[in-house]
Motif scaffolding. Sequence first.
Motif, PDB file in Angstrom:
ATOM      1  N   ASN A   1       0.843  -1.077  -0.168  1.00  0.00           N
ATOM      2  CA  ASN A   1       0.025  -0.043  -0.040  1.00  0.00           C
ATOM      3  C   ASN A   1       0.953   1.253  -0.023  1.00  0.00           C
ATOM      4  O   ASN A   1       1.559   1.475   0.798  1.00  0.00           O
ATOM      5  CB  ASN A   1      -0.951  -0.061   1.115  1.00  0.00           C
ATOM      6  CG  ASN A   1      -2.151   1.031   1.244  1.00  0.00           C
ATOM      7  OD1 ASN A   1      -2.112   1.834   0.406  1.00  0.00           O
ATOM      8  ND2 ASN A   1      -2.901   1.079   2.137  1.00  0.00           N
TER       9      ASN A   1
ATOM     10  N   GLU B   1       0.458  -5.284   3.099  1.00  0.00           N
ATOM     11  CA  GLU B   1      -0.926  -5.428   4.034  1.00  0.00           C
ATOM     12  C   GLU B   1      -1.682  -6.861   3.709  1.00  0.00           C
ATOM     13  O   GLU B   1      -1.703  -6.913   2.339  1.00  0.00           O
ATOM     14  CB  GLU B   1      -1.859  -4.108   4.002  1.00  0.00           C
ATOM     15  CG  GLU B   1      -1.094  -3.060   4.384  1.00  0.00           C
ATOM     16  CD  GLU B   1      -1.912  -1.701   4.371  1.00  0.00           C
ATOM     17  OE1 GLU B   1      -1.687  -0.675   4.545  1.00  0.00           O
ATOM     18  OE2 GLU B   1      -3.312  -1.940   3.918  1.00  0.00           O
TER      19      GLU B   1
ATOM     20  N   PHE C   1      -4.805  -8.437   2.220  1.00  0.00           N
ATOM     21  CA  PHE C   1      -5.734  -7.786   1.386  1.00  0.00           C
ATOM     22  C   PHE C   1      -7.304  -8.038   1.903  1.00  0.00           C
ATOM     23  O   PHE C   1      -7.369  -9.417   2.099  1.00  0.00           O
ATOM     24  CB  PHE C   1      -5.782  -7.939  -0.014  1.00  0.00           C
ATOM     25  CG  PHE C   1      -6.776  -7.430  -0.651  1.00  0.00           C
ATOM     26  CD1 PHE C   1      -6.902  -6.212  -1.002  1.00  0.00           C
ATOM     27  CD2 PHE C   1      -7.710  -8.402  -1.634  1.00  0.00           C
ATOM     28  CE1 PHE C   1      -8.023  -5.455  -1.744  1.00  0.00           C
ATOM     29  CE2 PHE C   1      -8.697  -7.898  -2.372  1.00  0.00           C
ATOM     30  CZ  PHE C   1      -8.954  -6.298  -2.563  1.00  0.00           C
TER      31      PHE C   1
ATOM     32  N   ASP D   1     -11.976  -0.313  -3.052  1.00  0.00           N
ATOM     33  CA  ASP D   1     -11.040  -1.086  -2.651  1.00  0.00           C
ATOM     34  C   ASP D   1      -9.490  -0.717  -2.935  1.00  0.00           C
ATOM     35  O   ASP D   1      -8.452  -0.468  -2.110  1.00  0.00           O
ATOM     36  CB  ASP D   1     -11.318  -2.496  -2.954  1.00  0.00           C
ATOM     37  CG  ASP D   1     -12.194  -3.204  -2.255  1.00  0.00           C
ATOM     38  OD1 ASP D   1     -12.251  -3.156  -1.040  1.00  0.00           O
ATOM     39  OD2 ASP D   1     -13.097  -3.584  -3.088  1.00  0.00           O
ATOM     40  N   ILE D   2      -9.415  -0.515  -4.404  1.00  0.00           N
ATOM     41  CA  ILE D   2      -8.054  -0.327  -4.785  1.00  0.00           C
ATOM     42  C   ILE D   2      -8.039   0.895  -5.983  1.00  0.00           C
ATOM     43  O   ILE D   2      -8.687   1.031  -6.743  1.00  0.00           O
ATOM     44  CB  ILE D   2      -7.618  -1.667  -5.494  1.00  0.00           C
ATOM     45  CG1 ILE D   2      -7.655  -2.718  -4.692  1.00  0.00           C
ATOM     46  CG2 ILE D   2      -6.022  -1.254  -5.894  1.00  0.00           C
ATOM     47  CD1 ILE D   2      -7.242  -4.056  -5.204  1.00  0.00           C
TER      48      ILE D   2
ATOM     49  N   ASN E   1      -8.985   2.162   0.013  1.00  0.00           N
ATOM     50  CA  ASN E   1      -8.503   1.607   0.994  1.00  0.00           C
ATOM     51  C   ASN E   1      -7.061   1.166   0.569  1.00  0.00           C
ATOM     52  O   ASN E   1      -6.003   1.053   1.650  1.00  0.00           O
ATOM     53  CB  ASN E   1      -9.170   0.265   1.209  1.00  0.00           C
ATOM     54  CG  ASN E   1     -10.490   0.372   2.175  1.00  0.00           C
ATOM     55  OD1 ASN E   1     -10.621   1.564   2.835  1.00  0.00           O
ATOM     56  ND2 ASN E   1     -11.332  -0.681   2.277  1.00  0.00           N
ATOM     57  N   LEU E   2      -6.744   1.119  -0.749  1.00  0.00           N
ATOM     58  CA  LEU E   2      -5.258   0.542  -1.084  1.00  0.00           C
ATOM     59  C   LEU E   2      -5.016   1.197  -2.219  1.00  0.00           C
ATOM     60  O   LEU E   2      -5.601   0.980  -3.284  1.00  0.00           O
ATOM     61  CB  LEU E   2      -5.273  -1.019  -1.356  1.00  0.00           C
ATOM     62  CG  LEU E   2      -4.042  -1.670  -1.775  1.00  0.00           C
ATOM     63  CD1 LEU E   2      -3.249  -1.463  -0.881  1.00  0.00           C
ATOM     64  CD2 LEU E   2      -4.476  -2.985  -2.353  1.00  0.00           C
TER      65      LEU E   2
ATOM     66  N   ASP F   1       2.292  -9.719  -3.110  1.00  0.00           N
ATOM     67  CA  ASP F   1       2.368  -8.280  -4.002  1.00  0.00           C
ATOM     68  C   ASP F   1       2.886  -8.793  -5.228  1.00  0.00           C
ATOM     69  O   ASP F   1       3.876  -8.177  -5.815  1.00  0.00           O
ATOM     70  CB  ASP F   1       3.225  -7.550  -2.964  1.00  0.00           C
ATOM     71  CG  ASP F   1       3.447  -6.178  -3.585  1.00  0.00           C
ATOM     72  OD1 ASP F   1       2.381  -5.743  -3.734  1.00  0.00           O
ATOM     73  OD2 ASP F   1       4.481  -5.829  -3.381  1.00  0.00           O
TER      74      ASP F   1
END
Length: 464
Positions: free
Chosen positions: A8, A15, A17, A234-235, A264-265, A367
């Motif tokens: 992130n 982190e 997910f 979310d992303i 969030n990300l 990742d």
Amino acid sequence: MDKLRFYNTLSRKKEDFAPIAPPTVTMYSCGPTVYNYAHIGNLRTYVFMDELRRTLKFAGYTTKSVMNITDVGHLTSDGDEGEDKMQTAAKKQNKSPEEIASFYSSVFFKDLDRLHILLPEIISKATDNIQDMIEFVKTLCDLGYGYETDDGIYFDISKFKDYGKLSRCSIEDALAGARVAVNTQKRHPADFALWKKAEKNHIMQWQSPWGMGYPGWHIECSTMSKKFLGERFDIHTGGVDHIPIHHENEIAQSEALEGHKVVNLWMHGEFMLVDGGKMSKSLGNVYTIDDLISKGYSPLAFRYFCLNTHYRNKLNFTFDGLAGAATAYNRLRTAISSCENAPNADAQTAAAVQKQKTTVIAAVYDDLNYPLALGELWTMAKLPACKQIFDAAKELDALLGLDLHLPLEQKADDIPDEVKEIAERRFAARKNKDWATSDALRAELDKLGYTILDGKDSYDIKKK
């Protein structure tokens, strides 16, 4: 759904997910400004975005992903200076902005297809959402974040106390580092445009509460993400160049409007270098996918080249590096596809194949470690040939997008002598770095319905 970990940018750490409303993952990706051809550095970012979407789907999630097409509002400087890039291109090419956008959008999507980049579920043009942007700006003004000057509506960054949290740059740093404002009516030099008032000769403008004008670049993404994904998602992805200005401004606009965290990300792909330096038109090293094809490299060889470097690391492009990647890719694809009709493995080999398959998936889930995943796939490909290798690689290709299970080479007996002769002359021209002759012969092959996939010291002929 399987467990995933992502880095992130906001927290500066990996982190676990956890989507807001599983099994659906909501995701926004900054798309192209369609005023010119996308170069390979741009496309590397879209390969990264594709890696992410493929990984989410493979792990069992359903994606609702959005990508914008910027066809207005992006000035020649990301910091709200200069002419609109679309207007500049339209003037230079003596075409309308709509014609410019249509042409370069078509080329962009063709490049995505050739690179096996899966399209987001929602693709939206900025010009289709102007009224939504106007409403967004009006609300920011009502909340006290937006103010009017003679040339537009600006966001007062001093009113948003968290400004700079993505780039770790404080408001004081932003104000101190900002250039002296040309517009003396701006409250602070670093305030950014939400809406620009158009001059009479500006060829892209819409009616608004502030007169005729057009949106700022940053407001487009905030508006479209809210419209299609809601007040929380979310992303958000993009290139690292978006962090200090574009995405910082998105956060300010969106969180000022909603009153809470919206994304969030945050995930960002690193730069591509060329021969160890910056890609620049003045240096003549800005390459497109067509440029690579004209030199005999397949788009999927370039995709393989990209997957060999982690998305958070800089990638140095050289033609020697691409040639090496092309050779490795051809060998891997040949090794995998040749296992289609191989016998079933013994118990020990079958277990080894399964272990490597699990290791590949684990690497990607950590990742998006595709370089490690490719290394583990190579280990699997070197096991005794068996049908299990083919089956595993075919399943894993949903992650990789490399057509690993499809045969690469065509039998020489099926290729006409005329095509072989042209291919040999082209190979000789390429070795002599006679690119003009090489390009002309490639065009001849193209007319005959054949293409060439080049390795460093060899080539394969393939019927289209």
